[in-house]
Scaffold this motif. Structure first.
Motif, mmCIF file in Angstrom:
data_model
loop_
_atom_site.group_PDB
_atom_site.id
_atom_site.type_symbol
_atom_site.label_atom_id
_atom_site.label_comp_id
_atom_site.label_asym_id
_atom_site.label_seq_id
_atom_site.Cartn_x
_atom_site.Cartn_y
_atom_site.Cartn_z
ATOM 1 N N ILE A 126 6.671 111.407 25.290
ATOM 2 C CA ILE A 126 6.726 109.958 25.492
ATOM 3 C C ILE A 126 5.967 109.656 26.770
ATOM 4 O O ILE A 126 6.359 110.084 27.850
ATOM 5 N N SER A 127 4.866 108.935 26.643
ATOM 6 C CA SER A 127 4.056 108.557 27.803
ATOM 7 C C SER A 127 4.423 107.147 28.208
ATOM 8 O O SER A 127 4.306 106.219 27.419
ATOM 9 N N SER A 128 4.857 106.995 29.439
ATOM 10 C CA SER A 128 5.225 105.663 29.924
ATOM 11 C C SER A 128 4.417 105.304 31.160
ATOM 12 O O SER A 128 4.934 104.764 32.118
ATOM 13 N N ASN A 129 3.135 105.646 31.136
ATOM 14 C CA ASN A 129 2.238 105.267 32.228
ATOM 15 C C ASN A 129 1.981 103.770 32.160
ATOM 16 O O ASN A 129 2.503 103.069 31.312
ATOM 17 N N PRO A 132 0.041 100.356 27.489
ATOM 18 C CA PRO A 132 0.975 100.522 26.367
ATOM 19 C C PRO A 132 1.583 101.919 26.350
ATOM 20 O O PRO A 132 0.895 102.910 26.564
ATOM 21 N N LYS A 133 2.866 101.957 26.117
ATOM 22 C CA LYS A 133 3.572 103.232 26.063
ATOM 23 C C LYS A 133 3.427 103.802 24.658
ATOM 24 O O LYS A 133 3.453 103.072 23.685
ATOM 25 N N ASN A 134 3.242 105.118 24.570
ATOM 26 C CA ASN A 134 3.091 105.704 23.245
ATOM 27 C C ASN A 134 3.842 107.019 23.135
ATOM 28 O O ASN A 134 4.261 107.601 24.124
ATOM 29 N N ILE A 135 4.000 107.447 21.905
ATOM 30 C CA ILE A 135 4.666 108.705 21.600
ATOM 31 C C ILE A 135 3.658 109.577 20.874
ATOM 32 O O ILE A 135 2.968 109.124 19.961
ATOM 33 N N GLY A 141 -1.975 124.494 22.857
ATOM 34 C CA GLY A 141 -3.366 124.355 23.258
ATOM 35 C C GLY A 141 -3.621 123.026 23.941
ATOM 36 O O GLY A 141 -4.753 122.592 24.055
ATOM 37 N N ASP A 142 -2.568 122.365 24.396
ATOM 38 C CA ASP A 142 -2.645 121.085 25.113
ATOM 39 C C ASP A 142 -3.394 120.002 24.345
ATOM 40 O O ASP A 142 -4.241 119.300 24.889
ATOM 41 N N ILE A 143 -3.085 119.869 23.076
ATOM 42 C CA ILE A 143 -3.650 118.804 22.248
ATOM 43 C C ILE A 143 -2.542 117.803 21.968
ATOM 44 O O ILE A 143 -1.488 118.166 21.455
ATOM 45 N N ASP A 144 -2.780 116.546 22.339
ATOM 46 C CA ASP A 144 -1.812 115.478 22.091
ATOM 47 C C ASP A 144 -2.338 114.571 20.989
ATOM 48 O O ASP A 144 -3.466 114.082 21.057
ATOM 49 N N ILE A 145 -1.499 114.328 19.989
ATOM 50 C CA ILE A 145 -1.867 113.461 18.876
ATOM 51 C C ILE A 145 -0.935 112.260 18.897
ATOM 52 O O ILE A 145 0.237 112.376 18.548
ATOM 53 N N PRO A 146 -1.433 111.099 19.344
ATOM 54 C CA PRO A 146 -0.565 109.913 19.364
ATOM 55 C C PRO A 146 -0.285 109.431 17.947
ATOM 56 O O PRO A 146 -1.180 109.387 17.112
ATOM 57 N N ASN A 177 6.574 111.784 29.995
ATOM 58 C CA ASN A 177 5.410 111.897 30.864
ATOM 59 C C ASN A 177 5.219 110.566 31.575
ATOM 60 O O ASN A 177 4.848 109.583 30.964
ATOM 61 N N GLN A 178 5.478 110.533 32.886
ATOM 62 C CA GLN A 178 5.375 109.269 33.626
ATOM 63 C C GLN A 178 4.226 109.272 34.583
ATOM 64 O O GLN A 178 3.757 110.173 35.084
#
Length: 178
Positions: A126-129, A132-135, A141-146, A177-178
């Motif tokens: 959960i990214s709350s930077n 817009p916040k997304n999941i 391998g450090d790949i993020d798929i929103p 993840n903030q």
């Protein structure tokens, strides 16, 4: 949830009533701009508080804005009725796969489907930077798929609950993840 092997939910994409209402308002505004432009071209008096509008440049610009509004309305209605972005996210323990499916624009790539193995998932993030916040699904391998974004389908608290449900269903950690 012990005997449940499939967790699936739909994503509305552009097929939301708010998009339809927004398109209707843009259409009505465009029609009024077009009316003002035509009346100024024909040098007719309008029954508005503005009085008479000179065709060049105000009437011409209003005609241009009405054309843009009508094109935007057509595009919005097209995406609404073609269900662009509509699909589902499926977490299948039986087949050991995560399937993300969306409808795109007509053509050979209308069906957009991505499949990932559950074993490759490191966590649900959960990214709350700022912004817009997304999941997203964090793969090895450090790949993020929103796959879920705030405001796209629901409020952030509901999306957060959904992320908790997905993480507990799959038995993987939930990372903020903030």
């Amino acid at each position: 949830m012990e005997n449940v092997f499939i967790y699936r939910y739909t994503v509305l994409g552009s097929k939301k009533i708010s998009n339809l209402i927004f398109a209707i308002f843009i259409f009505l505004g465009s029609i009024f701009f077009l009316k003002a432009s035509i009346f100024s071209f024909l040098d007719l008096k309008t029954n508005s508080l503005n009085g008479n509008i000179v065709f060049f440049p105000q009437g011409l610009v209003m005609g241009f804005y009405s054309l843009l509004g009508l094109l935007f309305t057509f595009y919005s209605l097209l995406t609404f009725f073609l269900k662009i972005g509509f699909g589902y996210n499926e977490f299948n323990k039986k087949e050991n796969v995560i399937r993300i499916f969306r409808w795109g624009f007509p053509g050979k790539n209308r069906r957009i489907e991505a499949c990932y193995s559950i074993n490759d998932i490191k966590s649900i993030k959960i990214s709350s930077n700022t912004g817009p916040k997304n999941i997203s699904i964090s793969l090895k391998g450090d790949i993020d798929i929103p796959f879920i974004r705030e405001g796209f389908s629901d409020s952030f608290s509901n999306i957060e609950e959904q992320a908790i449900d997905i993480a507990s269903f799959l038995g993987i950690p939930l990372v903020y993840n903030q």
